[in-house]
Design a protein around this motif. Structure first.
Motif, PDB file in Angstrom:
ATOM      1  N   ILE A  76       0.847  -1.192   0.000  1.00  8.90           N
ATOM      2  CA  ILE A  76       0.000   0.000   0.000  1.00  8.90           C
ATOM      3  C   ILE A  76       0.883   1.243   0.000  1.00  8.90           C
ATOM      4  N   ILE A  77       0.681   2.083  -0.997  1.00  2.00           N
ATOM      5  CA  ILE A  77       1.461   3.312  -1.154  1.00  2.00           C
ATOM      6  C   ILE A  77       0.537   4.512  -0.939  1.00  2.00           C
ATOM      7  N   LEU A  78       0.953   5.409  -0.097  1.00  2.00           N
ATOM      8  CA  LEU A  78       0.142   6.562   0.294  1.00  2.00           C
ATOM      9  C   LEU A  78       0.642   7.823  -0.404  1.00  2.00           C
ATOM     10  N   ILE A  79      -0.280   8.574  -0.995  1.00  2.20           N
ATOM     11  CA  ILE A  79       0.047   9.896  -1.534  1.00  2.20           C
ATOM     12  C   ILE A  79      -0.326  10.924  -0.461  1.00  2.20           C
ATOM     13  N   THR A  80       0.604  11.774  -0.088  1.00  2.00           N
ATOM     14  CA  THR A  80       0.326  12.725   0.987  1.00  2.00           C
ATOM     15  C   THR A  80       0.924  14.091   0.684  1.00  2.00           C
ATOM     16  N   ASP A  81       0.557  15.069   1.491  1.00  2.00           N
ATOM     17  CA  ASP A  81       1.164  16.399   1.391  1.00  2.00           C
ATOM     18  C   ASP A  81       1.607  16.829   2.784  1.00  2.00           C
ATOM     19  N   THR A  82       2.243  17.962   2.886  1.00  2.00           N
ATOM     20  CA  THR A  82       2.850  18.375   4.157  1.00  2.00           C
ATOM     21  C   THR A  82       1.819  18.711   5.223  1.00  2.00           C
ATOM     22  N   THR A  83       0.560  18.947   4.833  1.00  2.00           N
ATOM     23  CA  THR A  83      -0.463  19.299   5.832  1.00  2.00           C
ATOM     24  C   THR A  83      -1.022  18.076   6.549  1.00  2.00           C
ATOM     25  N   LYS A  84      -0.686  16.869   6.076  1.00  2.00           N
ATOM     26  CA  LYS A  84      -1.282  15.642   6.628  1.00  2.00           C
ATOM     27  C   LYS A  84      -0.226  14.717   7.244  1.00  2.00           C
ATOM     28  N   TRP A  85       0.888  15.273   7.683  1.00  2.00           N
ATOM     29  CA  TRP A  85       1.972  14.437   8.166  1.00  2.00           C
ATOM     30  C   TRP A  85       1.564  13.609   9.381  1.00  2.00           C
ATOM     31  N   ASP A  86       0.702  14.163  10.228  1.00  2.00           N
ATOM     32  CA  ASP A  86       0.324  13.435  11.439  1.00  2.00           C
ATOM     33  C   ASP A  86      -0.431  12.145  11.088  1.00  2.00           C
ATOM     34  N   VAL A  87      -1.367  12.238  10.135  1.00  2.00           N
ATOM     35  CA  VAL A  87      -2.128  11.054   9.715  1.00  2.00           C
ATOM     36  C   VAL A  87      -1.219  10.065   8.981  1.00  2.00           C
ATOM     37  N   ALA A  88      -0.364  10.593   8.098  1.00  2.00           N
ATOM     38  CA  ALA A  88       0.546   9.731   7.341  1.00  2.00           C
ATOM     39  C   ALA A  88       1.480   8.975   8.279  1.00  2.00           C
ATOM     40  N   ALA A  89       2.034   9.697   9.271  1.00  2.00           N
ATOM     41  CA  ALA A  89       2.951   9.062  10.220  1.00  2.00           C
ATOM     42  C   ALA A  89       2.246   7.965  11.014  1.00  2.00           C
ATOM     43  N   ILE A 101       4.406   8.829  -0.971  1.00  2.00           N
ATOM     44  CA  ILE A 101       4.935   9.729  -1.993  1.00  2.00           C
ATOM     45  C   ILE A 101       4.354  11.111  -1.715  1.00  2.00           C
ATOM     46  N   GLN A 102       5.207  12.093  -1.659  1.00  2.00           N
ATOM     47  CA  GLN A 102       4.761  13.455  -1.326  1.00  2.00           C
ATOM     48  C   GLN A 102       4.388  14.220  -2.583  1.00  2.00           C
ATOM     49  N   THR A 103       3.319  15.014  -2.471  1.00  2.00           N
ATOM     50  CA  THR A 103       2.930  15.905  -3.558  1.00  2.00           C
ATOM     51  C   THR A 103       3.713  17.212  -3.448  1.00  2.00           C
ATOM     52  N   PRO A 104       3.912  17.904  -4.569  1.00 10.06           N
ATOM     53  CA  PRO A 104       3.540  17.517  -5.938  1.00 10.06           C
ATOM     54  C   PRO A 104       4.372  16.326  -6.416  1.00 10.06           C
ATOM     55  N   ILE A 105       3.706  15.430  -7.138  1.00 13.17           N
ATOM     56  CA  ILE A 105       4.350  14.177  -7.532  1.00 13.17           C
ATOM     57  C   ILE A 105       5.345  14.422  -8.665  1.00 13.17           C
ATOM     58  N   GLU A 106       6.571  13.976  -8.449  1.00  8.28           N
ATOM     59  CA  GLU A 106       7.591  14.004  -9.488  1.00  8.28           C
ATOM     60  C   GLU A 106       7.709  12.585 -10.062  1.00  8.28           C
ATOM     61  N   THR A 107       7.654  12.486 -11.373  1.00 11.83           N
ATOM     62  CA  THR A 107       7.648  11.176 -12.022  1.00 11.83           C
ATOM     63  C   THR A 107       8.865  10.345 -11.642  1.00 11.83           C
ATOM     64  N   HIS A 109      10.680  10.472  -8.912  1.00  8.21           N
ATOM     65  CA  HIS A 109      10.565  10.017  -7.529  1.00  8.21           C
ATOM     66  C   HIS A 109       9.508   8.912  -7.407  1.00  8.21           C
ATOM     67  N   LEU A 110       8.420   9.045  -8.160  1.00 14.30           N
ATOM     68  CA  LEU A 110       7.372   8.020  -8.152  1.00 14.30           C
ATOM     69  C   LEU A 110       7.946   6.681  -8.607  1.00 14.30           C
ATOM     70  N   GLN A 111       8.677   6.693  -9.726  1.00  9.10           N
ATOM     71  CA  GLN A 111       9.237   5.440 -10.247  1.00  9.10           C
ATOM     72  C   GLN A 111      10.254   4.859  -9.273  1.00  9.10           C
ATOM     73  N   PHE A 112      11.084   5.719  -8.673  1.00 10.86           N
ATOM     74  CA  PHE A 112      12.078   5.235  -7.718  1.00 10.86           C
ATOM     75  C   PHE A 112      11.404   4.553  -6.535  1.00 10.86           C
ATOM     76  N   THR A 113      10.353   5.176  -6.005  1.00 11.70           N
ATOM     77  CA  THR A 113       9.653   4.619  -4.841  1.00 11.70           C
ATOM     78  C   THR A 113       8.987   3.293  -5.175  1.00 11.70           C
ATOM     79  N   LEU A 114       8.308   3.234  -6.316  1.00 11.43           N
ATOM     80  CA  LEU A 114       7.609   2.000  -6.692  1.00 11.43           C
ATOM     81  C   LEU A 114       8.591   0.883  -7.049  1.00 11.43           C
ATOM     82  N   ASP A 115       9.673   1.222  -7.748  1.00  2.00           N
ATOM     83  CA  ASP A 115      10.675   0.205  -8.082  1.00  2.00           C
ATOM     84  C   ASP A 115      11.307  -0.369  -6.812  1.00  2.00           C
TER      85      ASP A 115
END
Length: 418
Positions: A76-89, A101-107, A109-115
């Motif tokens: 399970i991979i979570l997309i998050t932003d800096t305003t939701k760090w408490d929930v993500a953590a 993966i933090q927004t804004p999504i960089e392609t 970084h996305l590929q690196f994380t998924l690979d």
């Protein structure tokens, strides 16, 4: 391997669709979290991806814990932003999600994380299997070296039997080299020198048997040559053709295998390619794809039973064309059915077999042997930048309450240049 993703669609994940297409991953979408479990039950996904804003509800988070527990082979991979760090953590700490993966999504970084996550998943599966194999080996060693049991049962087995087991299966069981050697032995013992001492007289049944097994051995060496050519070929398929060209390959291979189908009175039901792929292309090497179609058909034929129907069905989903070969799943020697979940990735390992039984009936149709069939299928699909998986599914085609084996190939679709 091209990962397959399940994406919980929302306004927060719209940009992710283009990124997944850009890195060439295949994916499917669901609109509501309630659909996630059903989708994961019906297919195999490497990743479940969603935005944190869509799972903030406590009830959904409880359901998320169940998903994590019930589908351990989907990360399970979570997309998050800096305003939701408490929930993500919190979700990361409770192991309800694997990575983020933090927004804004960089392609990139996305590929690196998924690979990186995929490598973790494959390593985890391999570790589990190795542990089981080591435990089995340990038990075997205890049995072999337990002198009390040895004295009681006169157990003369030794550990070398395990080592040569696969060599025996791959080279000497069934028609071919093993039987050819036996026939040559019969030939030398049964042939008689004529009265003048110039010629040997060979009984016709012996000569017929020799000829038959010579052909089988010749076929075996030809398959070794084909296998070697695929193993040595590291090129990526650049040629692109319409997906409809798959039909001519399938029809040709079905005709070649018509005799194989009559052995157990089986038949193949073939669907049409969806018209929605018109104007799109796939990476296409006719010879290599003919090898793939032959192998996956033969696998389904060999592991199906009398009068079974094998289905080949096409689907157009998102950014890929899906080809599914479906045949009934039966019980294995160890009591499991079809493809046990823990072995789904290992059937693509060289020399790995779920069953050690060799069926000679189909030898003359085989282009890959020695436990190399599915590994070479995977290699060819990698060269086509496509994905291949095999797993059990619930039976949706027959009236019995049983399971089927589903081999799925996903061809990324390419927009035709104008």
């Amino acid at each position: 391997m091209i990962p397959h993703c399940l994406l919980l669609e929302s306004i927060h994940t719209n940009s992710l669709v283009d990124s997944l297409k850009e890195i060439g991953y295949t994916f499917e979408r669901v609109n509501h979290f309630e659909e996630v479990s059903r989708s994961l039950e019906q297919g195999k996904f490497h990743f479940l991806i969603f935005h944190i804003s869509d799972v903030e509800n406590e009830d959904i988070q409880k359901t998320l814990a169940e998903v994590t527990k019930n589908f351990p082979h989907t990360l399970i991979i979570l997309i998050t932003d800096t305003t939701k760090w408490d929930v993500a953590a919190s979700l990361l700490k409770q192991h309800k999600v694997y990575d983020f993966i933090q927004t804004p999504i960089e392609t990139v970084h996305l590929q690196f994380t998924l690979d990186r996550s995929l490598q973790y998943l494959l390593t985890k599966l391999k570790s589990q299997f190795i542990n089981e194999a080591e435990n089995h080996l340990y038990k075997r060693m205890v049995e072999i070296f337990d002198w009390k049991k040895s004295l009681t049962h006169k157990d003369n087995e030794n550990i070398a039997a395990d080592i040569i087991h696969q060599m025996n299966i791959n080279l000497f069981q069934g028609s071919g080299i093993g039987t050819l050697m036996s026939v040559v032995s019969i030939l030398t013992s049964k042939s008689k020198l004529d009265s003048e001492g110039n010629h040997y007289l060979v009984p016709k049944p012996v000569m017929d048997l020799l000829s038959e097994n010579y052909d089988a051995a010749k076929s075996m060496f030809e398959s070794m040559s084909i296998s070697q050519s695929v193993i040595d070929d590291e090129s990526v398929v650049e040629t692109k053709e319409s997906p409809t060209k798959l039909l001519s390959i399938i029809e040709k291979e079905t005709e070649i295998l018509s005799e194989a189908l009559t052995i157990k009175s089986q038949k193949i039901n073939l669907s049409q390619i969806p018209t929605s792929v018109t104007g799109k292309k796939i990476h296409f090497d006719e010879i290599k794809l003919s090898y793939v179609i032959r192998e996956i058909f033969l696998n389904a034929i060999k592991y199906s039973r009398e009068k079974d129907t094998i289905y080949l069905i096409f689907f157009h989903k998102e950014n890929f064309l899906e080809l599914k070969i479906i045949n009934p799943a039966y019980q294995n020697n160890d009591g499991t059915n079809g493809i046990p979940e823990k072995l789904e990735s290992f059937v693509f390992e060289p020399f790995f077999r779920i069953s050690s039984v060799v069926d000679d009936s189909y030898a003359k149709f085989e282009q890959f042997r020695f436990g190399l069939g599915l590994p070479l299928v995977k290699k060819i699909m990698d060269q086509h930048q496509a994905n291949v998986q095999i797993y059990n599914i619930e039976n949706n085609f027959r009236n019995e309450n049983t399971k089927d084996i589903c081999l799925t190939i996903r061809f990324p679709l390419i927009e035709e240049e104008k």
